[in-house]
Design a protein around this motif. Structure first.
Motif, mmCIF file in Angstrom:
data_model
loop_
_atom_site.group_PDB
_atom_site.id
_atom_site.type_symbol
_atom_site.label_atom_id
_atom_site.label_comp_id
_atom_site.label_asym_id
_atom_site.label_seq_id
_atom_site.Cartn_x
_atom_site.Cartn_y
_atom_site.Cartn_z
ATOM 1 N N ASP A 140 37.736 -22.124 26.361
ATOM 2 C CA ASP A 140 37.979 -20.679 26.393
ATOM 3 C C ASP A 140 37.088 -19.977 25.375
ATOM 4 O OD1 ASP A 140 39.966 -20.929 28.321
ATOM 5 O OD2 ASP A 140 41.546 -21.186 26.828
ATOM 6 N N THR A 181 35.820 -15.696 24.073
ATOM 7 C CA THR A 181 36.151 -14.271 24.101
ATOM 8 C C THR A 181 34.977 -13.491 24.660
ATOM 9 O OG1 THR A 181 37.607 -14.500 22.174
ATOM 10 C CG2 THR A 181 36.812 -12.277 22.710
ATOM 11 N N PRO A 182 35.165 -12.729 25.721
ATOM 12 C CA PRO A 182 34.053 -11.948 26.279
ATOM 13 C C PRO A 182 33.396 -11.075 25.210
ATOM 14 C CG PRO A 182 35.926 -11.897 27.769
ATOM 15 C CD PRO A 182 36.400 -12.554 26.513
ATOM 16 N N ASN A 195 32.138 -13.743 30.344
ATOM 17 C CA ASN A 195 32.908 -14.960 30.614
ATOM 18 C C ASN A 195 34.115 -15.085 29.691
ATOM 19 O OD1 ASN A 195 31.101 -15.958 32.617
ATOM 20 N ND2 ASN A 195 29.715 -16.628 30.993
ATOM 21 N N GLU A 196 35.220 -15.566 30.239
ATOM 22 C CA GLU A 196 36.391 -15.908 29.461
ATOM 23 C C GLU A 196 36.450 -17.407 29.182
ATOM 24 O OE1 GLU A 196 39.845 -14.381 31.382
ATOM 25 O OE2 GLU A 196 39.292 -12.282 31.042
ATOM 26 N N SER A 197 35.553 -18.151 29.796
ATOM 27 C CA SER A 197 35.413 -19.577 29.521
ATOM 28 C C SER A 197 33.984 -19.995 29.847
ATOM 29 C CB SER A 197 36.408 -20.410 30.343
ATOM 30 O OG SER A 197 36.105 -20.320 31.734
#
Length: 397
Positions: free
Chosen positions: A300, A302-303, A372-374
């Protein structure tokens, strides 16, 4: 001739005496110039704001505090200071010594405070966890830490308790902070622009003013550091004390992620019983020379955040070989897609040229999460047996 020299000597002496009398402090309106230099004020500031957010980034509390310290070009006795803040509604003045005294209390109770902070961190995480097994482990950790905390509190000596009381008494005795203090902390009611002025008056009564706009920024959540599971490929290093060092690095599907389209892709493990031989622990990931094994782990992020991923590599030096660590978009579905530029967030390839067998070297990849969140950490190699160890990630400030 002698008479002429005598007269010349006394004539010169008379001129010198006359000149000296012109600078005598005894003569009216004659003497040292009065110092007309006034103060030149300035001030320094340090943002000491604090805030707290829940796991959904909802603000729970925020203290918008700035430490101000006045100064001037003159080191004269009797210098006075007068602060002004506009708008002044809602501001609170805090004595400059209050944070220091609180820190001294925490230092006296260092063990107790450390355990309390660790418990708070874990309790913060529990509501954010969807995995019930992980929640159970975290709750067990809290229970164990609370038992340690009770022992630590009971072990606090009478001397320490008295030191804490003395510090608390000092806090209670602090005079109220005022706008005439040379140094003070101003607590602002919220983010925004404030005009902060300072008037400095010296002991001769001369005053000067300086003023500037101070911007108090909106509190934002701290960017969480992503978790890399089994980062050093050690046995039993998962959150629940299990794992064989490889479980978190298995590709979702052998056929899709194999560089050859089929076959086993799970990494192998090299181990040693000699402490210090590896960058961390006693196991490292092994990639055979045929290039069939890959490492895959989605983490994971953080955008909008920027990260630095570090790791160590080591190679057999019998012939040429290399290893590639890539950061991929989370929608990358297979090995073929992992080679496409649009799916590669960042990538680094290191070879064994100039390397020495059995010697690990650290590398780093900087990447931006974008929207992206991941992201996927994906590793492949070619040519010779290669090893990786000790992955770590940090938020780039």
């Amino acid at each position: 001739m002698k008479t002429n020299l005598f007269n010349l000597k006394w004539g010169v002496l008379g001129i010198v005496v006359s000149l000296m009398s012109c600078v005598s402090d005894d003569l009216a309106e004659v003497g040292d110039n009065v110092d007309l230099t006034g103060p030149t004020p300035f001030y320094n500031l340090a943002d000491i704001s604090t805030s707290e957010f829940d796991c959904n980034d909802v603000e729970l509390s925020a203290n918008y505090e700035i430490n101000f310290q006045a100064g001037s070009n003159l080191a004269v006795n009797g210098t006075q200071y007068q602060w002004s803040v506009e708008p002044a509604e809602g501001i609170t003045l805090i004595h400059k010594d209050l944070p220091i005294l609180k820190q001294l209390i925490e230092a006296e109770l260092a063990t107790v405070v450390a355990l309390e902070e660790e418990i708070a961190k874990i309790e913060f995480r529990i509501p954010c966890e969807d995995d019930l097994d992980r929640v159970e482990v975290l709750e067990a950790e809290v229970a164990a830490l609370e038992a340690q905390l009770a022992l630590a509190e009971a072990a606090v000596s009478d001397e320490t308790r008295q030191n804490v009381k003395n510090l608390e008494d000092q806090i209670a005795a602090l005079p109220p902070a005022t706008l005439q203090d040379r140094e003070l902390i101003i607590s602002f009611p919220g983010p925004g622009d404030y005009n902060v002025g300072l008037v400095v008056t010296d002991n001769l009564g001369k005053s000067e003013t300086t003023e500037r706009t101070v911007t108090v920024n909106q509190a934002v959540p701290t960017i969480a550091v992503p978790e890399i599971a089994e980062p050093s490929f050690e046995d039993n290093s998962l959150f629940d004390g299990t794992g064989d060092g490889r479980d978190s690095w298995r590709a979702p599907n052998n056929d899709d992620w194999s560089p050859f389209g089929a076959g086993t892709t799970v990494i192998q493990i090299n181990s040693t019983s000699i402490e210090g031989r590896l960058p961390d622990g006693f196991q490292a990931a092994k990639f055979p020379s045929d290039g069939a094994r890959v490492a895959y782990q989605e983490i994971d992020v953080t955008p909008g955040a920027e990260y630095v991923l570090t790791y160590f590599s080591e190679f057999d030096d019998s012939s040429f070989g290399d290893i590639t660590v890539s950061i991929l978009n989370p929608d990358t579905a297979n090995y073929t897609e992992s080679l496409l530029d649009e799916n590669i967030v960042a990538s680094r390839t290191d070879s064994n040229v100039g390397r020495v067998s059995d010697v690990f070297k650290q590398h780093a990849i900087t990447f931006e999460a974008g929207e992206n969140e991941s992201v996927i950490i994906y590793v492949t190699n070619t040519g010779v047996e290669s090893r990786l160890d000790s992955f770590a990630i940090s938020v780039k400030q």
